[in-house]
Design an enzyme around this catalytic site. Structure first.
Site, short mmCIF file in Angstrom:
data_model
loop_
_atom_site.label_atom_id
_atom_site.label_comp_id
_atom_site.label_asym_id
_atom_site.label_seq_id
_atom_site.Cartn_x
_atom_site.Cartn_y
_atom_site.Cartn_z
N TYR A 66 35.66 144.73 -28.73
CA TYR A 66 35.28 143.90 -29.87
C TYR A 66 34.32 142.75 -29.52
O TYR A 66 33.57 142.30 -30.37
CB TYR A 66 36.53 143.40 -30.60
CG TYR A 66 37.16 144.52 -31.41
CD1 TYR A 66 36.58 144.94 -32.60
CD2 TYR A 66 38.29 145.20 -30.96
CE1 TYR A 66 37.12 145.99 -33.32
CE2 TYR A 66 38.83 146.25 -31.68
CZ TYR A 66 38.24 146.65 -32.86
OH TYR A 66 38.75 147.69 -33.58
N GLN A 83 41.45 163.31 -44.49
CA GLN A 83 42.29 164.10 -45.39
C GLN A 83 42.78 165.38 -44.72
O GLN A 83 42.00 166.08 -44.09
CB GLN A 83 41.48 164.52 -46.62
CG GLN A 83 41.06 163.40 -47.54
CD GLN A 83 39.91 163.86 -48.44
OE1 GLN A 83 38.75 163.65 -48.12
NE2 GLN A 83 40.25 164.50 -49.55
N ARG A 89 41.59 161.51 -51.23
CA ARG A 89 41.18 160.36 -50.42
C ARG A 89 42.14 159.20 -50.63
O ARG A 89 42.46 158.47 -49.71
CB ARG A 89 39.75 159.95 -50.80
CG ARG A 89 38.72 161.04 -50.46
CD ARG A 89 37.33 160.64 -50.93
NE ARG A 89 36.33 161.64 -50.59
CZ ARG A 89 35.87 162.57 -51.44
NH1 ARG A 89 36.35 162.65 -52.66
NH2 ARG A 89 34.94 163.42 -51.04
N ASN A 121 37.98 156.41 -45.68
CA ASN A 121 38.55 156.61 -47.02
C ASN A 121 39.94 156.00 -47.16
O ASN A 121 40.64 155.87 -46.15
CB ASN A 121 38.65 158.12 -47.30
CG ASN A 121 37.32 158.69 -47.73
OD1 ASN A 121 36.61 158.09 -48.52
ND2 ASN A 121 36.98 159.87 -47.20
N SER A 144 29.80 153.39 -47.71
CA SER A 144 28.87 154.53 -47.89
C SER A 144 28.89 155.02 -49.34
O SER A 144 27.95 155.70 -49.78
CB SER A 144 29.21 155.67 -46.93
OG SER A 144 30.53 156.12 -47.16
N ASP A 149 27.94 162.08 -51.98
CA ASP A 149 28.07 162.87 -53.22
C ASP A 149 26.69 163.05 -53.86
O ASP A 149 26.37 164.11 -54.41
CB ASP A 149 29.03 162.17 -54.18
CG ASP A 149 30.23 161.61 -53.42
OD1 ASP A 149 31.26 162.26 -53.35
OD2 ASP A 149 30.08 160.51 -52.84
N ALA A 151 23.85 163.08 -52.24
CA ALA A 151 23.10 164.06 -51.42
C ALA A 151 23.53 165.48 -51.78
O ALA A 151 22.70 166.39 -51.87
CB ALA A 151 23.36 163.79 -49.94
N ARG A 152 24.84 165.65 -52.01
CA ARG A 152 25.35 166.97 -52.39
C ARG A 152 24.78 167.38 -53.75
O ARG A 152 24.38 168.53 -53.95
CB ARG A 152 26.88 166.95 -52.46
CG ARG A 152 27.51 166.89 -51.08
CD ARG A 152 29.02 166.64 -51.13
NE ARG A 152 29.58 166.73 -49.78
CZ ARG A 152 30.71 166.15 -49.39
NH1 ARG A 152 31.40 165.40 -50.23
NH2 ARG A 152 31.14 166.29 -48.15
N HIS A 176 34.12 156.89 -54.85
CA HIS A 176 33.90 158.02 -53.94
C HIS A 176 35.24 158.76 -53.91
O HIS A 176 36.09 158.53 -53.05
CB HIS A 176 33.51 157.54 -52.54
CG HIS A 176 33.46 158.66 -51.54
ND1 HIS A 176 32.68 159.77 -51.69
CD2 HIS A 176 34.15 158.85 -50.38
CE1 HIS A 176 32.87 160.60 -50.67
NE2 HIS A 176 33.76 160.06 -49.87
#
Ligand code: NAD
Length: 305
Positions: A66, A83, A89, A121, A144, A149, A151-152, A176
């Site tokens: 750290y 998951q 999620r 998540n 993010s 999603d 991009a998909r 998300h």
């Protein structure tokens, strides 16, 4: 300037991000890997360093702790459980919220003053906790969000129409997770609205495919990671390159006191602003549903407020 990036959590997601960074011409100069599994980190660092002879740019890669966060530009958190088949999620909330307090406070203790980028998540909740635990300005904490999603969605619409995904102007917004949705009224192929090309049933089918993509991948190969790796690189470049680029990251919604995926402008300061989206009445209800789900999840966690 030696742009230093730290990855906390060097599993599938953290390492896919690292590998994607190495394969693209980014302006990251230094990459430090942190994980509970120190042995694994050492192995990962060796493996990545062996790519340098053929990489497009030189990156100084090492295992760390750290204290290394002190002068970093971005700390990416991908630590925690993923998951299992059949798990949502949100089911990860208890496992992952517990580890976030120690991770985020350790980063802040180092003197870190850069930008947090969260991938763990349930994404919007973990990003909110990072903000709370860090005490940072909201602009310096980013998730993010629905970038993956989105991009998909671009890929699936592009495939259906035989158009490069880059020319599909579309965003998935909201949580998300299972309540995310596509405001189709804002989706354009080139300059024309998607409704000129696809029927309502076809749009519903694409939305279902986007929403269930992670479940399908997890059923087949146990986890998803390349897609999110590329999204994290895209967000990193937008920040380090001071790009003023619009990406559907999870950013702070002051009206509802949550983090959620909304198109947001990113530059070296983090989130410069969120973009207002004109929604139909039905889309507004869907957005409100996502807000309610995230808010309810945050209220359920027992964290020091
Ligand atoms: P993984 O199990 O492969 O890796 C997790 C890593 O975190 C492990 O190496 C583990 O040792 C490390 N870790 C756990 N606790 C830690 C701590 N306290 N400090 C440091 N390291 C710690 O999991 P994965 O497949 O890489 O997934 C990571 C997270 O990313 C999951 O929550 C997953 O659901 C999420 N994910 C998000 C997206 C997205 O779109 N945001 C996409 C895919 C996966």
């Amino acid at each position: 300037m030696n742009n230093k990036v730290i990855i906390i959590g060097c599993g599938n997601v953290g390492m896919s991000y690292a590998y994607a960074l190495l394969n693209q011409r980014t302006n990251v100069g230094e990459l430090v890997l942190i994980d509970l599994d120190r042995n694994r980190v050492e192995g990962e660092v060796m493996d990545l360093n062996h790519c340098l002879a053929f990489a497009p740019s030189k990156i100084d890669i090492k295992p760390g702790d750290y204290n290394d966060c002190k002068d970093a530009k971005i700390v990416v958190i991908a630590a925690g459980a993923n998951q299992n088949p059949g798990e949502t999620r949100m089911d990860l909330i208890n496992k992952n919220s517990k580890i976030f307090k120690s991770i985020v406070t350790s980063v802040v203790k180092s003197g870190f003053q850069g930008i947090f980028l969260v991938a763990t998540n349930p994404l919007d909740v973990m990003t909110y906790l990072t903000w709370k635990y860090s005490g940072f300005d909201t602009s310096k904490v980013i998730g993010s969000g629905t970038s993956l999603d989105t991009a998909r969605l671009k890929y699936l619409v592009g495939e259906k129409l035989g158009v490069n995904p880059k020319n599909i102007h579309a965003y998935v917004v909201g949580e998300h997770g299972d309540s995310e949705f596509v405001p189709w009224s804002n989706v354009n192929v080139g300059l024309q609205n998607i409704n000129s090309f696809l029927s309502k049933d076809e749009l519903t089918e694409i939305h279902e495919e986007v929403k269930n993509a992670a479940y399908k991948i997890i059923d087949r190969k146990g986890a998803t990671y390349y897609g999110i790796g590329m999204c994290l690189v895209r967000i990193t470049n937008a920040i380090l390159g001071d790009e003023d680029t619009i990406i559907t990251v999870s950013s702070y919604d002051s009206k509802n006191d949550i983090y959620m995926g909304i198109p947001s402008i990113l530059n070296k300061e983090g989130v410069k602003s969120r973009i207002y989206i004109e929604l139909t009445k039905e889309e507004e209800e869907k957005l409100q549903h996502s807000v309610d789900i995230i808010k309810e999840a945050i209220d359920r966690i027992d964290y020091d407020r």
